[in-house]
Structures are given as C-alpha cells and as structure tokens.
Design a protein around this motif. Structure first.
Motif, PDB file in Angstrom:
ATOM      1  N   LEU A 306       0.754  -0.988  -0.326  1.00  0.00           N
ATOM      2  CA  LEU A 306       0.509   0.265  -0.487  1.00  0.00           C
ATOM      3  C   LEU A 306       0.511   1.129  -0.071  1.00  0.00           C
ATOM      4  CD1 LEU A 306      -2.955  -0.929   2.489  1.00  0.00           C
ATOM      5  CD2 LEU A 306      -3.262  -1.387  -0.142  1.00  0.00           C
ATOM      6  N   LEU A 307       0.704   2.332  -1.266  1.00  0.00           N
ATOM      7  CA  LEU A 307       1.270   3.005  -1.516  1.00  0.00           C
ATOM      8  C   LEU A 307       0.827   4.824  -1.081  1.00  0.00           C
ATOM      9  CD1 LEU A 307       4.389   3.141  -2.203  1.00  0.00           C
ATOM     10  CD2 LEU A 307       3.567   4.500  -4.550  1.00  0.00           C
ATOM     11  N   ARG A 308       1.225   5.560  -0.115  1.00  0.00           N
ATOM     12  CA  ARG A 308       0.186   6.846  -0.044  1.00  0.00           C
ATOM     13  C   ARG A 308       1.358   7.418  -1.098  1.00  0.00           C
ATOM     14  NH1 ARG A 308      -4.171   7.219   2.411  1.00  0.00           N
ATOM     15  NH2 ARG A 308      -3.915   6.558   4.120  1.00  0.00           N
ATOM     16  N   THR A 309       0.381   7.615  -1.919  1.00  0.00           N
ATOM     17  CA  THR A 309       0.634   9.319  -3.065  1.00  0.00           C
ATOM     18  C   THR A 309       0.784  10.406  -2.487  1.00  0.00           C
ATOM     19  OG1 THR A 309      -0.816   9.633  -4.133  1.00  0.00           O
ATOM     20  CG2 THR A 309      -0.002   8.243  -4.426  1.00  0.00           C
ATOM     21  N   GLU A 310       1.719  11.579  -2.940  1.00  0.00           N
ATOM     22  CA  GLU A 310       2.283  12.388  -2.380  1.00  0.00           C
ATOM     23  C   GLU A 310       0.881  13.016  -2.227  1.00  0.00           C
ATOM     24  OE1 GLU A 310       4.283  15.028  -4.641  1.00  0.00           O
ATOM     25  OE2 GLU A 310       3.913  14.278  -6.740  1.00  0.00           O
ATOM     26  N   HIS A 311      -0.623  12.638  -3.345  1.00  0.00           N
ATOM     27  CA  HIS A 311      -2.017  13.314  -3.242  1.00  0.00           C
ATOM     28  C   HIS A 311      -2.233  13.157  -2.216  1.00  0.00           C
ATOM     29  CE1 HIS A 311      -0.917  15.481  -6.866  1.00  0.00           C
ATOM     30  NE2 HIS A 311      -0.211  14.094  -7.004  1.00  0.00           N
TER      31      HIS A 311
END
Ligand code: BTN
Length: 327
Positions: A306-311
């Motif tokens: 699970l990757l939290r993007t900059e948005h």
C-alpha cells in the motif's frame, strides 16, 4: 522413502553412535549384503561413510551436491513442501519443469532443484544466472486454496521463510525489499519468481521459483549485476553447506505455506514488515507503463504493497520494481 533416503536418515539420527549393518537390514527389510551395496553406491556419490565392527556405519561427511534422497532424509516426513523432491544436473528453468509437472497432474508440494539452469529467468523478463553447484535454484508446485488476487501472499511467505532459513543456518541478517528481493546492504542475494495459472476465482496452480546465491563468487556474476549482487558466502566469508541450507529452507517454506493456508497471513505479514526495508520509506515503483512515487505504508490482506501518494491517495501495488528514494 527410498532405501537410500532411509539409510541416510538412520545415519543422521544415529550421529556419532553409528548404526549396525544388521540393524539397518532389519529396519529396511533387506539383506546385509544389500545394505552394503547401497552404502558403496552412496560412497561413490561422495558420502564419507566409515564402517567398523564396533560402531557400525557412521556418516562422517556429505558431498556438496543436491541429492533428492539426502534432502528427504533431512526432513521430518510430514511436510507438504518437499514431500516429493526431484533434482536435475542441468535444466532450462526449474519453473518450466514444475509447470510441466503441474500440467501432468502431479500433487502439490513437489520441489524441482537444478544444479544449473541454462535459461534461468527473473522477474520482468530478466535472466537469472545460475552457475553450477553454486546456489539453490529451485521451484515449488503449489495448489493453494486462495483467490488468484491473494497469490502475492505466497511470495511474501517465501521471502519471510528465506530470511528465517538464512538466519538459522548462517546467523546472517538479511532484509527484504518488496516483494521478493533478499538483500545485504543493498546487494541482492536472492529473488523469487511466482508464476500463476488461475481461473477467474480460483488458483489452478502456483509455481514459486527461488534463486539463492549461496556460494557464488563475485566474478561469477555477469558484469552488469556484479556491483549489485552478492552471495551468502561473500557475506559470511566462508562457503556454506548447500544441502543443509536447502533442507532448512524447505522446512521454513512448508511452515509458512501451512500458515497462509490456515488463514494466518496477517501474522506472517507482521513478521515480513519487521524484516522489510521498503515499509516506511519513500519509494518509486516502476510499473513498466508508468511510475508512481509515495510512502510505502504496509501490506494489505492479499500481500499487495500500500503506497500513499503525495496527493494522499492509497495505491495497491501488486507488481513492478521498487526503488527506495534516497534523500
Ligand atoms: C527475481 O528476483 O527476478 C526472481 C529470480 C528467480 C530465479 C529463480 S531460480 C529458480 C527458478 N527458475 C527460474 O528460471 N527462475 C527461478
């Protein structure tokens, strides 16, 4: 178990006490002459077996070769992974051999080892160099009761088992880079290639291919990967007993496979996260068609990253190449 596997298993259990020819003959239901003949054949393979009237037979040393009977003799006997072991001197890719066994209907748990591969392959179409008798190059055929989306669980399980087996046998402390790389100080020592055959809602079979650079010398790696590859021998400064490591590895893989089949993936994912370099870091993921950057947060129930993007959006990553962003 074959007669040779039973003989080797009796030697390993007896240790320095040895085991008498008469005892072996009774246990195996064969003549003492037949026991002698089997022992002569094992000696020809390189097993150093002493024979004395008082102590009987003793196994003093084993050769550096993968021998199916010996690997079976080192295992508990009630495992799924490794209940059937096949060793080839040379093959194209062990994943291809396992795939053929799957199509022939062979039971899950069969493990195919090769002392060398002529067409070893890695993820994303890369080649995997497999020099003869220097590593553990093998594939496992599985038919897990999982949804196809959850097959990454098995890659995560395999990486965790690999790390545990390496620690048990060598004391080294490798780390994991999602999903499948085993690293020492940024250099790769092992990789996993999981290949899936599935219908829409069930897995027909899964081939888990593992390549572990055990005793590979630095100059045996191709020049293009030399600076990013390593082996257990290079890390430890001495050669490693490959058959002993192979048996421990199969034991750990079997244990983790049983865990995920029982629905125990969440506990395994926690163990994986503790050993993982990727979680908690800013990473870029190369998906071939696009790149995503963000903070790797955790694994979900299927083993996806699970990757939290900059948005602030959460992306589920199931494949691709992860690079940790250096700051
Ligand atoms: C990777 O890191 O890219 C995965 C490498 C997997 C290599 C192993 S060696 C045994 C099995 N047979 C293959 O052809 N590949 C896997």
């Amino acid at each position: 178990m074959t007669v040779d596997a039973q003989i080797l298993s009796a030697f390993r259990r007896a240790g320095p006490d040895g085991v008498s020819g008469a005892d072996l003959a009774t246990r195996l239901g064969i003549s003492r002459a037949a026991v002698w003949a089997r022992i002569e054949d094992l000696r020809k393979l390189g097993y150093d077996i002493s024979a004395s009237p008082h102590q009987g037979y003793r196994l003093l040393a084993s050769p550096d070769l993968l021998h199916a009977d010996d690997l079976l003799a080192r295992m508990s006997g009630d495992q799924i992974i490794g209940r059937d072991i096949r060793v080839f001197e040379e093959t194209t890719s062990t994943n291809d051999v396992a795939e053929k066994l799957a199509r022939d209907g062979v039971k899950e748990g069969v493990v195919v080892f090769a002392e060398s591969q002529t067409k070893g392959r890695g993820r994303m179409g890369r080649r995997w160099v497999s020099p003869s008798k220097r590593g553990l190059w093998f594939s496992i055929l599985l038919r897990p009761p999982l949804r196809p989306q959850a097959c990454t669980q098995m890659t995560v399980a395999a990486a965790t088992a690999l790390v545990r087996a390496i620690e048990r046998q060598t004391g080294l402390k490798p780390s994991i880079k999602w999903p499948n790389d085993i690293l020492f100080n940024g250099r790769k020592a092992a990789g996993i290639l999981t290949e899936l055959a599935a219908d829409s809602d069930s897995i027909r079979h899964l081939i888990v291919g593992i390549g572990l650079d055990v005793n590979v010398a630095q100059d045996e790696f191709p020049p293009d990967v030399r600076s990013v590859a390593t082996s257990l021998r290079a890390e430890l400064g001495r050669p490693i007993d490959r058959p002993a490591l192979a048996a421990v590895l199969l034991e750990e893989l079997d244990r983790d496979y049983a865990r995920i089949c029982r629905g125990g993936f969440p506990a395994l994912a926690d163990e994986w996260e503790q050993r993982c370099l990727t979680v908690g870091q800013r990473v870029t993921v190369d998906l071939g068609v696009r790149q995503i950057e963000g903070r790797a947060e955790s694994l979900d129930d299927d083993g996806a990253l699970l990757l939290r993007t900059e948005h602030g959006r959460l992306e589920r990553i199931l494949g691709g190449d992860v690079t940790i962003v250096k700051r």
